[in-house]
Write an enzyme that holds these catalytic residues in place. Structure first.
Site, PDB file in Angstrom:
ATOM      1  N   HIS A   9     -14.841 -13.408 -45.827  1.00  0.00           N
ATOM      2  CA  HIS A   9     -15.625 -12.420 -45.087  1.00  0.00           C
ATOM      3  C   HIS A   9     -16.565 -11.695 -46.039  1.00  0.00           C
ATOM      4  O   HIS A   9     -17.753 -11.489 -45.747  1.00  0.00           O
ATOM      5  CB  HIS A   9     -14.699 -11.398 -44.411  1.00  0.00           C
ATOM      6  CG  HIS A   9     -14.062 -11.882 -43.151  1.00  0.00           C
ATOM      7  ND1 HIS A   9     -13.269 -13.001 -43.093  1.00  0.00           N
ATOM      8  CD2 HIS A   9     -14.107 -11.381 -41.876  1.00  0.00           C
ATOM      9  CE1 HIS A   9     -12.843 -13.171 -41.853  1.00  0.00           C
ATOM     10  NE2 HIS A   9     -13.339 -12.213 -41.091  1.00  0.00           N
TER      11      HIS A   9
ATOM     12  N   GLN B 290      -0.488   5.165   6.950  1.00  0.00           N
ATOM     13  CA  GLN B 290      -0.257   4.227   5.867  1.00  0.00           C
ATOM     14  C   GLN B 290       0.909   3.302   6.190  1.00  0.00           C
ATOM     15  O   GLN B 290       0.897   2.112   5.851  1.00  0.00           O
ATOM     16  CB  GLN B 290       0.016   4.985   4.568  1.00  0.00           C
ATOM     17  CG  GLN B 290      -0.467   4.280   3.326  1.00  0.00           C
ATOM     18  CD  GLN B 290      -1.974   4.098   3.312  1.00  0.00           C
ATOM     19  OE1 GLN B 290      -2.718   4.871   3.914  1.00  0.00           O
ATOM     20  NE2 GLN B 290      -2.440   3.069   2.637  1.00  0.00           N
TER      21      GLN B 290
ATOM     22  N   GLU C 297      -1.561   5.027  -5.092  1.00  0.00           N
ATOM     23  CA  GLU C 297      -2.805   4.360  -4.708  1.00  0.00           C
ATOM     24  C   GLU C 297      -3.724   5.373  -4.035  1.00  0.00           C
ATOM     25  O   GLU C 297      -4.901   5.501  -4.381  1.00  0.00           O
ATOM     26  CB  GLU C 297      -2.484   3.201  -3.762  1.00  0.00           C
ATOM     27  CG  GLU C 297      -3.697   2.462  -3.238  1.00  0.00           C
ATOM     28  CD  GLU C 297      -3.338   1.458  -2.154  1.00  0.00           C
ATOM     29  OE1 GLU C 297      -4.190   0.608  -1.838  1.00  0.00           O
ATOM     30  OE2 GLU C 297      -2.209   1.523  -1.609  1.00  0.00           O
ATOM     31  N   HIS C 298      -3.205   6.068  -3.038  1.00  0.00           N
ATOM     32  CA  HIS C 298      -3.945   7.131  -2.352  1.00  0.00           C
ATOM     33  C   HIS C 298      -3.165   8.436  -2.506  1.00  0.00           C
ATOM     34  O   HIS C 298      -1.976   8.480  -2.194  1.00  0.00           O
ATOM     35  CB  HIS C 298      -4.073   6.844  -0.850  1.00  0.00           C
ATOM     36  CG  HIS C 298      -4.567   5.481  -0.506  1.00  0.00           C
ATOM     37  ND1 HIS C 298      -3.710   4.433  -0.240  1.00  0.00           N
ATOM     38  CD2 HIS C 298      -5.826   4.998  -0.371  1.00  0.00           C
ATOM     39  CE1 HIS C 298      -4.420   3.355   0.052  1.00  0.00           C
ATOM     40  NE2 HIS C 298      -5.707   3.664  -0.033  1.00  0.00           N
TER      41      HIS C 298
ATOM     42  N   ASP D  13     -10.786   4.585   3.686  1.00  0.00           N
ATOM     43  CA  ASP D  13     -10.614   3.181   4.050  1.00  0.00           C
ATOM     44  C   ASP D  13     -11.893   2.581   4.615  1.00  0.00           C
ATOM     45  O   ASP D  13     -12.106   1.366   4.506  1.00  0.00           O
ATOM     46  CB  ASP D  13      -9.494   3.039   5.084  1.00  0.00           C
ATOM     47  CG  ASP D  13      -8.112   3.153   4.470  1.00  0.00           C
ATOM     48  OD1 ASP D  13      -7.993   2.972   3.250  1.00  0.00           O
ATOM     49  OD2 ASP D  13      -7.160   3.426   5.219  1.00  0.00           O
TER      50      ASP D  13
ATOM     51  N   THR E 190       0.827  -1.197   0.000  1.00  0.00           N
ATOM     52  CA  THR E 190       0.000   0.000   0.000  1.00  0.00           C
ATOM     53  C   THR E 190       0.864   1.251   0.000  1.00  0.00           C
ATOM     54  O   THR E 190       2.029   1.233   0.405  1.00  0.00           O
ATOM     55  CB  THR E 190      -0.951  -0.021   1.213  1.00  0.00           C
ATOM     56  OG1 THR E 190      -1.912   1.031   1.060  1.00  0.00           O
ATOM     57  CG2 THR E 190      -0.191   0.162   2.519  1.00  0.00           C
TER      58      THR E 190
ATOM     59  N   GLU F 216      -8.031  -6.835 -46.738  1.00  0.00           N
ATOM     60  CA  GLU F 216      -7.340  -7.606 -45.692  1.00  0.00           C
ATOM     61  C   GLU F 216      -7.075  -9.042 -46.135  1.00  0.00           C
ATOM     62  O   GLU F 216      -6.649  -9.870 -45.317  1.00  0.00           O
ATOM     63  CB  GLU F 216      -8.168  -7.589 -44.400  1.00  0.00           C
ATOM     64  CG  GLU F 216      -8.247  -6.203 -43.771  1.00  0.00           C
ATOM     65  CD  GLU F 216      -8.878  -6.206 -42.388  1.00  0.00           C
ATOM     66  OE1 GLU F 216      -9.459  -7.240 -41.986  1.00  0.00           O
ATOM     67  OE2 GLU F 216      -8.794  -5.166 -41.705  1.00  0.00           O
TER      68      GLU F 216
ATOM     69  N   HIS G 218       0.507  -0.246   7.970  1.00  0.00           N
ATOM     70  CA  HIS G 218       0.015  -1.442   7.290  1.00  0.00           C
ATOM     71  C   HIS G 218       1.071  -2.531   7.198  1.00  0.00           C
ATOM     72  O   HIS G 218       0.777  -3.712   7.409  1.00  0.00           O
ATOM     73  CB  HIS G 218      -0.438  -1.093   5.864  1.00  0.00           C
ATOM     74  CG  HIS G 218      -1.833  -0.580   5.771  1.00  0.00           C
ATOM     75  ND1 HIS G 218      -2.933  -1.379   5.925  1.00  0.00           N
ATOM     76  CD2 HIS G 218      -2.310   0.659   5.527  1.00  0.00           C
ATOM     77  CE1 HIS G 218      -4.031  -0.659   5.783  1.00  0.00           C
ATOM     78  NE2 HIS G 218      -3.685   0.579   5.537  1.00  0.00           N
TER      79      HIS G 218
END
Length: 439
Positions: A425, A262, A332-333, A366, A240, A420, A265
């Site tokens: 097709h 943070q 992340e944050h 959170d 994190t 192509e 964690h």
């Protein structure tokens, strides 16, 4: 306590050169991949027996079965601290408000008269959710994974969380109580890579899932990589991280508290302050010591995290340079603690979630902001989003053309097919008009 990176004075580099200057934790998923491979294949070939064996080897518990009985869920909710229950109920309520607004609706576009393309949104059929149970217990992760899946309309939801020796081989009771509050009644006492393998392959007890979401350690991330293509995943979640973009108007006590929050964690957690104010940087450093002394998890998590190569105070010349740095970092944050923070937040391009001003700390997100806290890490915010209702939906295009609508564009289809070198097709269109395409 925390290192400094001085990017003042010279012109900031661009792209990868700037990213390389910024702190980041080492997280070698590729190296872990070879270690999880035999675990995953053991689950493939031996099912529940392998899961029970791994519970004894990795978690120190002896299980008779991996499925958690319904009575354990009921008991966990009955015995849950009323204050914790109230907090979880409010977290669920707010998350539902936000995620319900993310639902997609079927939309039909008329391309030409008689020709429409409809996009309908269909939830995946079955999802396996993972709730970690290592250094900390995360009932909030149960909420953040289950609510968007439920609001997306996923019909079958199962959850796995590691067995805990102190709770008789069951997952942590707060995890079980959160499941009960959410109505998730299919729960397994399985952790790590083997949990991902259980959902990917299925076992005698657990049906295979189409998708696995939820944060975990490096072994969980490696197992997600191993099964990419067989199942859908949210992200390979790494350690994190928080980045704080702040100027001289920020309160150093707030910034220090948020960096510490943070860091608690994990010893690999990243805490980064980007500022153009040396005075603020100095004040934040002075705040760290007394605040750390007043909390817990100091020696095993907070200090290693703040002293690690992944954390730093980054000095820049001004706010514009600071924005370039945080966009390169892709946190992340990301907290914005500057003058006119809302306007600054509007300029951010790369972040999992942005927290605006002094009264929107990451801790709020959170638990009770209503936003989702399952977010991209390791710079992946430059290309990936956090978990949402959209994560559990698949868009399916439904093409409906009349004869006249096809006739109008048939010659273009044939021309492009031949360009192509795919004449069959074009023939598939010609066959509908007696092999003579109208113009």
């Amino acid at each position: 306590m925390i290192s400094r990176i001085d990017l003042r004075g010279d012109a900031l580099p661009t792209g990868g050169a700037l990213r390389d200057l910024l702190p980041r934790a080492e997280f070698d998923v590729e190296a872990a991949l070879e270690k999880v491979r035999p675990i995953c294949e053991a689950v493939h070939h031996r099912g529940d027996a392998a899961l029970i064996e791994f519970a004894e080897r990795f978690d120190g518990v002896t299980l008779d079965q991996v499925r958690v009985p319904a009575s354990a869920l009921t008991r966990a909710l009955e015995e849950l601290d009323p204050a914790v229950r109230a907090g979880l109920e409010e977290s669920i309520r707010r998350a539902r408000i936000v995620h319900r607004e993310q639902r997609r609706t079927t939309h039909t576009t008329q391309v030409v008269p008689g020709g429409t393309v409809t996009e309908k949104w269909v939830p995946v059929e079955r999802v396996g959710l993972y709730a970690p149970g290592g250094r900390s217990v995360y009932p909030s992760s149960v909420v953040m994974n289950a609510v968007p899946a439920q609001e997306a309309g996923v019909g079958s939801i199962a959850l796995a969380s590691p067995p805990q020796k102190e709770f008789g081989g069951l997952p942590h009771p707060t995890i079980l109580a959160a499941c009960a509050l959410l109505g998730v009644d299919e729960v397994y006492a399985v952790g790590g890579a083997q949990a991902v393998a259980m959902f990917a392959y299925g076992t005698e007890t657990c049906a295979p899932a189409n998708m696995v979401t939820g944060p975990g350690n490096i072994w969980v991330a490696a197992a997600k990589r191993y099964f990419t293509g067989r199942i859908g995943i949210d992200t390979e979640a790494g350690p994190t991280e928080i980045a704080v973009l702040a100027d001289a108007t920020a309160d150093p006590a707030h910034v220090a508290a948020d960096l510490i929050s943070q860091a608690e964690h994990d010893p690999l957690a990243a805490a980064v302050l980007v500022t153009d104010s040396v005075g603020l940087a100095d004040a934040v450093e002075r705040e760290l010591e007394p605040q750390i002394a007043a909390t817990k998890h100091v020696e095993d998590r907070i200090l290693p995290a703040l002293r690690g190569r992944q954390s730093a105070i980054v000095l820049v010349d001004g706010l514009d340079e600071g924005l370039r740095v945080v966009d390169a970092y892709g946190a992340e944050h990301l907290e914005i603690q500057t003058a006119d923070a809302a306007a600054v937040a509007e300029r951010v391009r790369n972040a999992g979630a942005v927290f605006v001003g002094p009264w929107s700390p990451v801790s709020l997100g959170d638990y009770c902001a209503g936003s989702n806290h399952v977010l991209p890490t390791g710079g992946c915010a430059c290309h990936s989003s956090g978990l949402s209702v959209q994560s559990f939906l698949r868009g399916i295009h439904i093409v409906d053309y009349t004869r006249d609508a096809l006739a109008e564009v048939a010659h273009h289809v044939v021309t492009l097919a031949e360009a192509e070198d795919l004449p069959a097709h074009g023939a598939a269109v010609k066959a509908r008009f007696g092999w003579k395409v109208p113009r």
